[in-house]
Design an enzyme around this catalytic site. Sequence first.
Site, PDB file in Angstrom:
ATOM      1  N   TYR A 143      -9.691  52.582  85.239  1.00 22.88           N
ATOM      2  CA  TYR A 143     -10.083  51.270  84.726  1.00 22.88           C
ATOM      3  C   TYR A 143      -9.816  50.182  85.769  1.00 22.88           C
ATOM      4  O   TYR A 143     -10.696  49.363  86.070  1.00 22.88           O
ATOM      5  CB  TYR A 143      -9.342  50.943  83.433  1.00 22.88           C
ATOM      6  N   SER A 194     -11.672  41.654  85.334  1.00 24.19           N
ATOM      7  CA  SER A 194     -10.364  41.605  84.660  1.00 24.19           C
ATOM      8  C   SER A 194      -9.323  41.186  85.687  1.00 24.19           C
ATOM      9  O   SER A 194      -9.538  41.336  86.901  1.00 24.19           O
ATOM     10  CB  SER A 194     -10.017  42.996  84.100  1.00 24.19           C
TER      11      SER A 194
END
Length: 253
Positions: free
Chosen positions: A151, A138
């Site tokens: 995360y 990401s």
Amino acid sequence: MTYVLITGASAGIGEVFARTLAAQKQNLILVARREDRLVTLAAELSEQHDVKVEVLAADLATADGTEKVSSTVAASGWKLNGLINNAGFGDRGAFTELSLERQLSMIQVNVTSLVSLTWRLIPNLQESTGAFIINVASTAAFQAGPKMAIYYATKAFVLSLSEALHEELKDAGVAVSALCPGATESEFAAEAHMTDTRLFKAGTMPAEAVVRKALARRRTAIVIPGLRNLLMVWSGKFSPRLITRRLAGWLQA
């Protein structure tokens, strides 16, 4: 006959990977928890594209999930020419407010299972010419993320691991790539309680565009789809970490 194995294939980016590769006449092994959705998708892709699609239901949030996947692949004699580690999830909230169980499960899926499955399947991949691994990271991998601390940290791990394996495995004929998308049209935002954040309100990139870029550049160490995402990552390289982490926190609000 060779297969590409895709984790998290029942929805979102994983499902789009499956649809795109099936249209390219690639045989698939679809892995996810929701077997009913996998069976439906497999039947559709097999009929539409005349490819072989295997279904393997496994929960990668459990310690034995990757063992089930790798042992089934070995017992079935499936030869792999690709592995797409797409399974993963996030959640928004302060570190002290999110449950410990939820955050440890995130580490299990996003990091531990990815490492385990990759290690177990590399020998299989090395038997195929032109094999590849795509690890879905990401743009979150490039800075710390207040209100999504675990995360962001897991995706930083995935990016670092992928870059290292890109160098280690290139002479063995296996290309390793870290896919680093930004906000994308998928179930991720709803699952992570992020649909109302500044980040997702600013717009999302179609999952189809993310997947096209990932597959076209699968032999590149880091793939950042979308000009906006690329500019955000590059601008972060020239900004103090104090600024980038505060900006990330602001975007989660």
